[in-house]
Scaffold this active site. Structure first.
Site, short mmCIF file in Angstrom:
data_model
loop_
_atom_site.label_atom_id
_atom_site.label_comp_id
_atom_site.label_asym_id
_atom_site.label_seq_id
_atom_site.Cartn_x
_atom_site.Cartn_y
_atom_site.Cartn_z
N HIS A 185 54.54 8.66 12.56
CA HIS A 185 55.84 8.07 12.23
C HIS A 185 55.82 6.54 12.37
O HIS A 185 56.46 5.99 13.26
CB HIS A 185 56.92 8.69 13.11
CG HIS A 185 58.31 8.24 12.81
ND1 HIS A 185 58.72 7.79 11.57
CD2 HIS A 185 59.42 8.18 13.62
CE1 HIS A 185 60.00 7.48 11.63
NE2 HIS A 185 60.44 7.70 12.85
N CYS B 19 64.70 4.10 11.16
CA CYS B 19 63.70 5.08 10.72
C CYS B 19 63.87 5.50 9.27
O CYS B 19 62.99 6.15 8.71
CB CYS B 19 63.75 6.31 11.62
SG CYS B 19 63.36 5.95 13.34
#
Length: 403
Positions: A352, A81
């Site tokens: 995201h 991430c």
């Protein structure tokens, strides 16, 4: 040599399979916007780091080819991430080190519907026990979680962060309403962001009433899977001066850290999900910039789950350990407070797409520091902080300063 962000761009973040596009279409849109924002062309770019997690090797080249076929080096970057911020960091290092005067950092993701798993392939869905088998790079992290809390048939990323939330509640008295206040704030902020995946406003009661994903986290406290891309043009001061570029923003300090012994020694999910990494990355970035959290006006941080925003408040030095629930409840992290945190809506509401997230944070901060953020503008913003973290692990903290 100092490095500056001269141009940024991003697509709207969207629910997977909403739009009929490929990842290279996203990069054409975001990268083209960043080049236009900087006032340059792709032929000016000397190197291109491209971040993504769920596409095969050299997908970075396929994406960048939409912007031009100039033969410049393209690097494929995957750091979970934290991938987007890692691409930005590579661009900054190339410029600061004198290897290049103009670098384009790209990040994108085209994801599948459903909860993100923890499998070795990075794209697993659901909560199968083999999602954190010995072949997974995060097996050690999930193993510590399982030793303390067991393993349930819920999405593993939600599980490990949910367990961190329960630990914080038990240790410090943090409440479910305080966790929900993070999500309510970020959903409220995203209402003014045309790039956000979600723009609905929710109150704390709505967040608490949503479906539970893994106790105490409800659906509205969890970042969604998303499609999207973001980009940033990073240049030297010399390049900016020669081209008479306007609106450049200085990368005043930046640091990346990975897991240390502290991450695993306590057996706590608070440490396993990255609070020690974030704390050390922040310390190094502050030192390099000659700034502290007291100098920061606006923050874009990695709220993959509501609890991670609270953990990050503490890691960045915004409050003492255990006081983050009270901090968000006080209004100190929204408009009219000490800082505005996640004016974009954050990961929870903006979305995201893993490879794009860190660069989207940079884009938001550049717009804020230029005074170009429209209805979500933070008054008087001169210094911004971005925090991007990936389990497994990498934490990147970037300090941006208006010129």
């Amino acid at each position: 040599m100092k490095a500056y962000v001269a141009g940024v761009g991003m697509t709207r973040f969207e629910k997977p399979e909403t739009r009929d596009w490929q990842y290279w279409d996203m990069v054409r849109e975001a990268g083209g916007a960043a080049l236009a924002d900087a006032g340059i062309t792709y032929s000016d770019v000397e190197q291109v780091p491209v971040g993504y997690c769920f596409q095969p090797s050299t997908a970075g080249q396929r994406a960048a080819y939409e912007l031009g076929l100039t033969g410049v080096p393209v690097y494929n970057v995957n750091n979970n991430c934290a991938t987007g911020a890692t691409a930005l960091m590579l661009a900054r290092q190339l410029v600061e080190g004198g290897a290049c005067d103009c670098v384009l950092a790209l990040g994108f993701e085209k994801m599948k519907k459903g909860a993100l798993g923890g499998g070795a392939d990075g794209g697993a869905r659901g909560g199968a026990a083999d999602d954190w088998s010995s072949t997974s790079p995060v097996a050690r992290h999930y193993g510590i979680m399982a030793a303390r809390h067991g393993f349930e048939m819920t999405p593993p990323t939600a599980q490990i962060f949910g367990d961190a939330a329960r630990e914080h509640m038990e240790k410090y008295g943090t409440t479910e309403a305080q966790l929900a206040a993070v999500a309510a704030k970020n959903h409220r902020h995203s209402a003014h962001n045309p790039y956000a995946q979600f723009r609905d406003v929710y109150e704390v009661a709505d967040v608490l009433a949503a479906r539970t994903v893994h106790r105490p986290l409800t659906k509205l406290q969890c970042s969604p899977t998303s499609d999207g891309a973001a980009a940033a043009v990073v240049v030297s001061g010399r390049f900016a001066e020669e081209r008479s570029l306007t609106g450049v923003v200085e990368i005043a300090g930046q640091a990346m850290t990975t897991d240390t012994e502290e991450s695993f020694a306590s057996g706590s999910c608070i440490d396993v999900v990255g609070q020690p990494m974030s704390r050390e990355a922040a310390r190094r970035a502050y030192e390099r910039a000659g700034l502290g959290i007291e100098d920061v006006h606006v923050v874009e941080l990695h709220d993959c789950f509501s609890v991670n925003e609270l953990l990050t408040y503490e890691a960045l030095g915004m409050c003492p350990a255990g006081e983050s629930g009270k901090l968000v409840e006080s209004g100190a992290t929204t408009y009219g407070g000490r800082w505005v945190v996640n004016p974009s809506g954050g990961l929870i509401s903006k979305g995201h797409p893993l490879g794009a997230t860190g660069l989207a944070q940079a884009a938001e901060l550049v717009w804020q520091l230029r005074g170009e953020a429209g209805e979500r503008q933070v008054p008087g913003a001169r210094v911004g902080l971005a925090h991007n973290i990936g389990l497994g692990g990498a934490a990147v903290v970037t300090l941006l300063r208006a010129v």
